[in-house]
Scaffold this motif. Structure first.
Motif, mmCIF file in Angstrom:
data_model
loop_
_atom_site.group_PDB
_atom_site.id
_atom_site.type_symbol
_atom_site.label_atom_id
_atom_site.label_comp_id
_atom_site.label_asym_id
_atom_site.label_seq_id
_atom_site.Cartn_x
_atom_site.Cartn_y
_atom_site.Cartn_z
ATOM 1 N N CYS A 67 72.346 72.836 72.957
ATOM 2 C CA CYS A 67 71.967 71.430 72.822
ATOM 3 C C CYS A 67 73.042 70.486 73.347
ATOM 4 O O CYS A 67 72.747 69.399 73.833
ATOM 5 C CB CYS A 67 71.666 71.105 71.365
ATOM 6 S SG CYS A 67 70.146 71.857 70.779
ATOM 7 N N MET A 68 74.300 70.868 73.245
ATOM 8 C CA MET A 68 75.391 69.982 73.625
ATOM 9 C C MET A 68 75.899 70.203 75.057
ATOM 10 O O MET A 68 76.755 69.469 75.513
ATOM 11 C CB MET A 68 76.565 70.152 72.655
ATOM 12 C CG MET A 68 76.248 69.733 71.263
ATOM 13 S SD MET A 68 75.922 67.985 71.212
ATOM 14 C CE MET A 68 75.944 67.682 69.488
ATOM 15 N N VAL A 102 75.452 67.100 77.436
ATOM 16 C CA VAL A 102 75.808 65.782 76.903
ATOM 17 C C VAL A 102 76.828 65.137 77.834
ATOM 18 O O VAL A 102 77.818 65.749 78.238
ATOM 19 C CB VAL A 102 76.369 65.900 75.471
ATOM 20 C CG1 VAL A 102 76.905 64.572 74.984
ATOM 21 C CG2 VAL A 102 75.290 66.403 74.542
ATOM 22 N N TYR A 124 76.472 60.367 74.563
ATOM 23 C CA TYR A 124 76.885 61.336 73.546
ATOM 24 C C TYR A 124 76.639 60.904 72.098
ATOM 25 O O TYR A 124 76.498 61.755 71.221
ATOM 26 C CB TYR A 124 78.362 61.706 73.715
ATOM 27 C CG TYR A 124 79.334 60.599 73.439
ATOM 28 C CD1 TYR A 124 79.802 60.357 72.164
ATOM 29 C CD2 TYR A 124 79.813 59.793 74.469
ATOM 30 C CE1 TYR A 124 80.710 59.344 71.911
ATOM 31 C CE2 TYR A 124 80.715 58.777 74.229
ATOM 32 C CZ TYR A 124 81.162 58.558 72.949
ATOM 33 O OH TYR A 124 82.053 57.569 72.699
ATOM 34 N N PRO A 155 73.953 59.574 70.459
ATOM 35 C CA PRO A 155 72.732 60.073 69.811
ATOM 36 C C PRO A 155 72.833 61.557 69.433
ATOM 37 O O PRO A 155 72.420 61.948 68.344
ATOM 38 C CB PRO A 155 71.637 59.847 70.851
ATOM 39 C CG PRO A 155 72.155 58.781 71.728
ATOM 40 C CD PRO A 155 73.640 58.954 71.755
ATOM 41 N N ALA A 156 73.395 62.362 70.322
ATOM 42 C CA ALA A 156 73.517 63.791 70.042
ATOM 43 C C ALA A 156 74.491 64.052 68.901
ATOM 44 O O ALA A 156 74.227 64.894 68.022
ATOM 45 C CB ALA A 156 73.965 64.537 71.297
ATOM 46 N N ALA A 163 72.834 62.777 65.541
ATOM 47 C CA ALA A 163 71.759 63.681 65.121
ATOM 48 C C ALA A 163 72.324 65.013 64.638
ATOM 49 O O ALA A 163 71.840 65.577 63.647
ATOM 50 C CB ALA A 163 70.778 63.896 66.267
ATOM 51 N N SER A 164 73.358 65.515 65.293
ATOM 52 C CA SER A 164 73.978 66.770 64.864
ATOM 53 C C SER A 164 74.621 66.629 63.488
ATOM 54 O O SER A 164 74.500 67.516 62.641
ATOM 55 C CB SER A 164 75.032 67.221 65.875
ATOM 56 O OG SER A 164 74.436 67.479 67.116
ATOM 57 N N THR A 168 65.857 66.095 64.858
ATOM 58 C CA THR A 168 65.055 65.830 66.052
ATOM 59 C C THR A 168 64.482 64.416 66.029
ATOM 60 O O THR A 168 64.550 63.691 67.030
ATOM 61 C CB THR A 168 63.910 66.858 66.165
ATOM 62 O OG1 THR A 168 64.471 68.169 66.188
ATOM 63 C CG2 THR A 168 63.084 66.623 67.408
ATOM 64 N N TYR A 200 67.302 61.911 66.582
ATOM 65 C CA TYR A 200 67.723 61.888 67.991
ATOM 66 C C TYR A 200 66.726 61.111 68.840
ATOM 67 O O TYR A 200 67.112 60.268 69.658
ATOM 68 C CB TYR A 200 67.888 63.311 68.516
ATOM 69 C CG TYR A 200 68.282 63.349 69.966
ATOM 70 C CD1 TYR A 200 69.598 63.094 70.345
ATOM 71 C CD2 TYR A 200 67.352 63.612 70.960
ATOM 72 C CE1 TYR A 200 69.971 63.103 71.679
ATOM 73 C CE2 TYR A 200 67.715 63.624 72.293
ATOM 74 C CZ TYR A 200 69.025 63.371 72.645
ATOM 75 O OH TYR A 200 69.378 63.378 73.965
ATOM 76 N N VAL A 232 67.531 57.657 70.822
ATOM 77 C CA VAL A 232 67.420 57.597 72.286
ATOM 78 C C VAL A 232 66.398 56.545 72.727
ATOM 79 O O VAL A 232 66.634 55.808 73.684
ATOM 80 C CB VAL A 232 67.041 58.996 72.854
ATOM 81 C CG1 VAL A 232 66.658 58.901 74.315
ATOM 82 C CG2 VAL A 232 68.212 59.952 72.690
#
Length: 108
Positions: free
Chosen positions: A57-58, A61, A69, A71-72, A75-76, A97, A100, A104
């Motif tokens: 997932c990363m 980024v 970066y 939003p990721a 969310a993480s 999800t 995120y 976004v």
């Protein structure tokens, strides 16, 4: 009408999937205890799968701009907090999800 090749491909995939699902029960039926190696894999594989998912997932980024970066990362972190709080994988994944996608689409 679906051609025969597609039907056979789906049938083979379904058969292999079912076989893989039932294989542990066929191998270990009637045994009193699970072998230590299988128990070790049962403890280690979930963490390894999660680590692989995080890396996947990363990997794309973009750290050159905050919209790439943040939003990721947010969310993480939310996934981690939800999982520690509720211990529910489905809730954690869906919550991360949704967060995120909302970040976004509407924030960044």
């Amino acid at each position: 009408m679906v051609n025969a090749h597609t039907f056979y491909a789906i049938a083979v995939m379904a058969l292999i999937t079912a076989l893989l699902r039932f294989l542990p029960f066929l191998i270990f039926k009637g045994k009193a205890s699970t072998p230590p190696m299988v128990e070790k894999l049962g403890r280690l594989l979930p963490s390894a799968v999660i680590a692989m998912l995080v890396v996947y997932c990363m990997k794309d980024v973009n750290f050159s701009a905050s919209a790439g970066y943040l939003p990721a990362i947010i969310a993480s972190l939310l996934v981690g907090v939800l999982h520690v709080w509720k211990r529910n994988i489905l809730l954690s994944v869906i919550g991360g999800t949704v967060a995120y996608m909302l970040l976004v689409q509407f924030v960044f």
